[in-house]
Design a protein around this motif. Structure first.
Motif, PDB file in Angstrom:
ATOM      1  N   SER A  71      26.388  65.682  20.679  1.00 17.14           N
ATOM      2  CA  SER A  71      26.228  66.546  21.851  1.00 17.14           C
ATOM      3  C   SER A  71      25.138  66.049  22.783  1.00 17.14           C
ATOM      4  O   SER A  71      25.215  66.236  23.995  1.00 17.14           O
ATOM      5  N   ALA A  72      24.110  65.426  22.236  1.00 19.56           N
ATOM      6  CA  ALA A  72      23.002  64.928  23.047  1.00 19.56           C
ATOM      7  C   ALA A  72      23.413  63.726  23.888  1.00 19.56           C
ATOM      8  O   ALA A  72      22.831  63.474  24.937  1.00 19.56           O
ATOM      9  N   ASN A  73      24.411  63.008  23.432  1.00 17.31           N
ATOM     10  CA  ASN A  73      24.891  61.851  24.184  1.00 17.31           C
ATOM     11  C   ASN A  73      25.937  62.305  25.197  1.00 17.31           C
ATOM     12  O   ASN A  73      25.713  63.242  25.926  1.00 17.31           O
ATOM     13  N   ALA A  74      27.067  61.679  25.212  1.00 19.60           N
ATOM     14  CA  ALA A  74      28.112  62.008  26.187  1.00 19.60           C
ATOM     15  C   ALA A  74      29.008  63.144  25.734  1.00 19.60           C
ATOM     16  O   ALA A  74      29.964  63.486  26.417  1.00 19.60           O
ATOM     17  N   GLY A  75      28.711  63.755  24.600  1.00 17.65           N
ATOM     18  CA  GLY A  75      29.588  64.770  24.056  1.00 17.65           C
ATOM     19  C   GLY A  75      30.625  64.121  23.155  1.00 17.65           C
ATOM     20  O   GLY A  75      30.552  62.917  22.872  1.00 17.65           O
ATOM     21  N   MET A  76      31.581  64.894  22.693  1.00 16.44           N
ATOM     22  CA  MET A  76      32.590  64.369  21.774  1.00 16.44           C
ATOM     23  C   MET A  76      33.951  64.943  22.123  1.00 16.44           C
ATOM     24  O   MET A  76      34.039  66.005  22.738  1.00 16.44           O
ATOM     25  N   ASP A  77      34.982  64.226  21.721  1.00 11.65           N
ATOM     26  CA  ASP A  77      36.329  64.738  21.956  1.00 11.65           C
ATOM     27  C   ASP A  77      36.651  65.807  20.912  1.00 11.65           C
ATOM     28  O   ASP A  77      35.918  65.991  19.932  1.00 11.65           O
ATOM     29  N   THR A  78      37.724  66.501  21.121  1.00 13.14           N
ATOM     30  CA  THR A  78      38.094  67.619  20.256  1.00 13.14           C
ATOM     31  C   THR A  78      38.323  67.176  18.819  1.00 13.14           C
ATOM     32  O   THR A  78      37.890  67.847  17.881  1.00 13.14           O
ATOM     33  N   LEU A  79      38.985  66.040  18.629  1.00 13.11           N
ATOM     34  CA  LEU A  79      39.266  65.592  17.264  1.00 13.11           C
ATOM     35  C   LEU A  79      37.991  65.214  16.519  1.00 13.11           C
ATOM     36  O   LEU A  79      37.882  65.455  15.315  1.00 13.11           O
ATOM     37  N   THR A  80      37.008  64.651  17.217  1.00 11.11           N
ATOM     38  CA  THR A  80      35.723  64.355  16.575  1.00 11.11           C
ATOM     39  C   THR A  80      35.034  65.646  16.171  1.00 11.11           C
ATOM     40  O   THR A  80      34.548  65.781  15.045  1.00 11.11           O
TER      41      THR A  80
END
Length: 139
Positions: A71-80
């Motif tokens: 979350s601190a970086n670019a966020g994550m996709d739904t599957l991650t």
């Protein structure tokens, strides 16, 4: 932790609130706890292409540290996000924001392991959850 007058943890939802409607429902259905992973699966194609950021008031599991890092970086996709919340991960005071093209589309807020508040731009997201969680009421 400071609670607002509704007994909920206040969060900065100003940018998320524009054009969003919401519902709330119990996080417990008898002995069954509704997890973040379950909500993501229930919402399926509505949230598949979103980028997620998650905030926690309490780190309750080592997986939360990894979610926080993503979350601190670019966020994550739904599957991650789904892979990090499965199997069973019960959160305490957490908020997951799903965005598309720099606009928050869905906000899933887990309140003290007792309620889910869900806000969404697309009414179909809320309709889908109302179908599965008949105790849902409008926010």
């Amino acid at each position: 932790m400071l609670l607002n007058e509704g007994g909920r943890v206040p969060r900065d939802t100003a940018e998320a609130g524009a054009g969003m409607k919401g519902i709330t429902f119990p996080a417990w259905d008898g002995k069954h706890y509704v997890t973040l992973a379950e909500l993501l699966v229930r919402l399926g194609s509505f949230v598949l292409d979103l980028t997620w950021r998650v905030e926690f008031d309490e780190i309750v599991d080592p997986r939360c540290v990894e979610i926080k890092r993503w979350s601190a970086n670019a966020g994550m996709d739904t599957l991650t996000l789904l892979s990090l919340t499965t199997p069973f991960l019960q959160l305490i005071d957490a908020e997951a924001r799903g965005s598309a093209e720099d606009r928050v589309m869905v906000v899933l807020t887990e309140v003290d392991s007792s309620l889910w508040d869900v806000r969404a731009v697309d009414e179909r997201v809320l309709s889908e959850l109302r179908r599965h969680y008949p105790g849902a009421t409008d926010l």
